[in-house]
Structure formats: structure tokens, C-alpha cells
Scaffold this active site. Structure first.
Site, PDB file in Angstrom:
ATOM      1  N   HIS A  51       9.618  70.054  97.025  1.00 38.96           N
ATOM      2  CA  HIS A  51       8.931  70.460  98.251  1.00 38.96           C
ATOM      3  C   HIS A  51       9.261  71.900  98.630  1.00 38.96           C
ATOM      4  CE1 HIS A  51       7.769  66.332  98.549  1.00 38.96           C
ATOM      5  NE2 HIS A  51       9.042  65.961  98.520  1.00 38.96           N
ATOM      6  N   HIS A  73       9.035  66.633 103.872  1.00 42.46           N
ATOM      7  CA  HIS A  73       8.310  67.396 102.856  1.00 42.46           C
ATOM      8  C   HIS A  73       7.944  68.810 103.277  1.00 42.46           C
ATOM      9  CE1 HIS A  73       6.800  63.607 100.516  1.00 42.46           C
ATOM     10  NE2 HIS A  73       8.113  63.651 100.637  1.00 42.46           N
ATOM     11  N   CYS A 132       1.400  70.457 124.788  1.00 40.86           N
ATOM     12  CA  CYS A 132       0.219  70.887 125.538  1.00 40.86           C
ATOM     13  C   CYS A 132      -0.632  69.641 125.718  1.00 40.86           C
ATOM     14  CB  CYS A 132      -0.524  72.029 124.834  1.00 40.86           C
ATOM     15  SG  CYS A 132      -1.381  71.613 123.305  1.00 40.86           S
ATOM     16  N   ASP A 141       2.597  73.993 128.154  1.00 33.83           N
ATOM     17  CA  ASP A 141       1.672  74.518 129.148  1.00 33.83           C
ATOM     18  C   ASP A 141       1.615  73.500 130.282  1.00 33.83           C
ATOM     19  OD1 ASP A 141       0.041  72.419 128.260  1.00 33.83           O
ATOM     20  OD2 ASP A 141      -1.651  73.700 127.712  1.00 33.83           O
ATOM     21  N   THR A 200      -3.167  68.358 123.905  1.00 32.32           N
ATOM     22  CA  THR A 200      -3.370  67.623 122.655  1.00 32.32           C
ATOM     23  C   THR A 200      -2.261  67.848 121.631  1.00 32.32           C
ATOM     24  OG1 THR A 200      -4.615  69.438 121.660  1.00 32.32           O
ATOM     25  CG2 THR A 200      -5.889  67.753 122.870  1.00 32.32           C
TER      26      THR A 200
END
Length: 154
Positions: free
Chosen positions: A132, A97, A64, A7, A66
């Protein structure tokens, strides 16, 4: 080929990542945005992640402000396992994992030096598989509306 998207708040970081990928010789496709004008992260996430699911790109790196909003949007797309990472350890283990196919970074949270290191870790770390894989399969069951809770661990 790596899918890139951002963004407006992640645009500058994405541009730095592009320079880094160029130096590494890693091909990428930029799915937007293309300036710092307001742009919704969900659109970039959808475009980039659909390219991953179609096999056009092997993974996505999304940015973005954060890393969290764009990861939430990406994780709504069936088949995407996106992780918002801010350090070396979580980035390494999201591949080892969790077999994440989408790395999400915050342009207002980390600088380009760390971001480029995280991109390298993400691209260079293989999935361990083994035990996993069972957990990845469980995520897919949940994603498809199924249940994995047998009550055994209650």
C-alpha cells in the site's frame, strides 16, 4: 493530540466527538468553528490540517454537513489524505490501505453514536504499509504535479 474542525453544519457533531474524546482521554485542539453561526468549512480544514502537517497533531477529524465539502478542501492541502467516511468498513480501510491522516464526517448524514465509533476506528487502526505504500507514494507524485502513468495498463 488530534486536530478538530468544523463548519456550522458540523458543529454539533464535533461537540459530541469532543465529549467522546474526553471520555477516552484523547487530547485534541479545536480549530473552529465555535458556534452554529455560518462558518466556511475550508477555513476549519486549513487550520486543522496545517497543525497535522506541522506535527502539532497526529491526525485530524473534520465535520461539515456531509463530510464531503470539508474533505475536498482538506485534500487540496499538500500532504493531507482526507476521507469522508460513513461506515466502519471504509473508515478501517482508509487507515489500513490509504494511511489517511484526516477523517471527515457529516453532521447531517450520521449520528453521534456512529461518528464516535468511526473516530475510534480511525484513531486505533494502524497503516498496513507494504504494497500500500507504493500507492501512497503515487498519490504524492500526483500531488506534486508529476505523472505516474507509464501506459503499461492501457
Amino acid at each position: 493530540m488530534i486536530a478538530l474542525g468544523s463548519d456550522h453544519a458540523g458543529f454539533a457533531l464535533k461537540q459530541e466527538i469532543k465529549k467522546h474524546l474526553d471520555k477516552r482521554g484523547v487530547q485534541y485542539k479545536d480549530f473552529g468553528c465555535y458556534s452554529e453561526e455560518s462558518f466556511d468549512y475550508a477555513i476549519a480544514a486549513e487550520r486543522a490540517c496545517k497543525a497535522v502537517l506541522a506535527g502539532e497533531c497526529k491526525a485530524a477529524v473534520l465535520c461539515c454537513g456531509t463530510g464531503i465539502g470539508i474533505s475536498m478542501a482538506a485534500n487540496k492541502i499538500k500532504g493531507i489524505r482526507a476521507a469522508a467516511c460513513t461506515n466502519h468498513y471504509t473508515t478501517k480501510f482508509t487507515r489500513l490501505h490509504n494511511n489517511a491522516n484526516c477523517l471527515c464526517l457529516g453532521g447531517r448524514v450520521i449520528g453521534s453514536g456512529i461518528a464516535n465509533e468511526l473516530v475510534d476506528i480511525f484513531l486505533d487502526t494502524p497503516f498496513e504499509g507494504g504494497r500500500h505504500q507504493r500507492r501512497i507514494d503515487q498519490i504524492a507524485v500526483l500531488e506534486n504535479g508529476g505523472s505516474i502513468d507509464s501506459g503499461e495498463n492501457a
